[in-house]
Scaffold this active site. Sequence first.
Site, short mmCIF file in Angstrom:
data_model
loop_
_atom_site.label_atom_id
_atom_site.label_comp_id
_atom_site.label_asym_id
_atom_site.label_seq_id
_atom_site.Cartn_x
_atom_site.Cartn_y
_atom_site.Cartn_z
N GLU A 111 45.96 50.25 24.10
CA GLU A 111 45.75 49.51 25.45
C GLU A 111 46.82 49.10 26.42
O GLU A 111 46.11 49.25 27.58
CB GLU A 111 45.66 47.77 24.45
CG GLU A 111 44.36 47.86 23.60
CD GLU A 111 44.28 46.68 22.84
OE1 GLU A 111 43.22 46.02 22.99
OE2 GLU A 111 45.04 46.23 22.26
N GLU A 131 42.29 48.54 14.94
CA GLU A 131 42.07 46.98 14.46
C GLU A 131 41.01 46.83 13.91
O GLU A 131 41.31 45.86 12.84
CB GLU A 131 42.03 46.41 15.83
CG GLU A 131 43.13 46.06 16.74
CD GLU A 131 43.58 47.32 17.80
OE1 GLU A 131 44.47 46.95 18.62
OE2 GLU A 131 42.99 48.32 17.59
#
EC number: 4.2.1.149
Length: 261
Positions: A111, A131
Site C-alpha cells: 500500500e 489482509e
Amino acid sequence: MSQSLHLTTRGSVLEIVLDRPKANAIDAKTSHEMGEVFLRFRDDPNLRVAIITGAGERFFSAGWDLKAAAEGEAPDADFGAGGFAGLTELFDLDKPVIAAVNGYAFGGGFELALATDMIVCSDNASFALPEAQLGIVPDSGGVLRLPKRLPPAIVNEMLMTGRRMNADEALRWGIANRVVSATELMDSARELADQIANSAPLAVAALKEIYRATSELSIEEGYKLMRSGVLKHYPSVLHSEDATEGPLAFAEKRAPEWKGR
C-alpha cells in the site's frame, strides 16, 4: 530522528530508508515518524523528489507490524499525519515520491508503494495484499488504489486470496516502472529521481495536481476544471518565470535554470 528511519539528502532528492529488522514492518510510532518526514519533504522548497526504500535485501516492508498488533495495537489506530506509513493519505503532496522496492512489499508495504508516484523494483521483488487471510482488509489504500491499476479479476484474486505478484508481472501490468537487479536498484531510482528533478518544479507540481483533480472526470469535465481557475499550481505555472525560462534555454541550447516561480 529515530533509528528506524535513515535520511539522506542528495541535492534536491531526499532518500528515506526504513530500517526495522527483520521485515521493516511499520507500527503506529514508526508511521507517525514517517508522516513527519513526508510533511517536512512537502514543505521544504529545496527538496524536489523523494525515494523510499527498505533496509536489507529481502524486505521493502512487510506492512503493519503484526507483533504490535498482537500486543494490542488496533487496525484503526492513529497512524499519524498522512495515514499509514505517512504517505497513504497525504493527498496534498505535489512532489513526486519513488518507491525503490528491494524485495517483499506485503500488506501495508504494498500500500505504501502504491501511494508513491513511481515504482522501481529489484528482480526479486514480490507484491501481495494478504489482509483477508488475517481477518482484516487492506484499507490503507490497497482496496482503493489497486482497482485503479489492474483489471477486476486480478484485483479480486489478489485481495481475496492474498496471492503474490512477482516483479515481471508487476512490470507487465504497469505497477512497476522498472525492474532491475538488486545491485542496480538504488542507482536506477536515483537516475529516475534526477530526471524528474531536471524538470521545472512548478510544472511537476501542476501535473500531480491536475492528475489528482481530474482522475475521476471525463476529458471534457477535466478541461472545464483546468480552465476554471480553482487549481493552485496550474494557473500559476502558465505565467511563471520558469515558463519563460524553458523555451529560452531551449533556444539558447543550454540547461534551464529553474526558479520555481
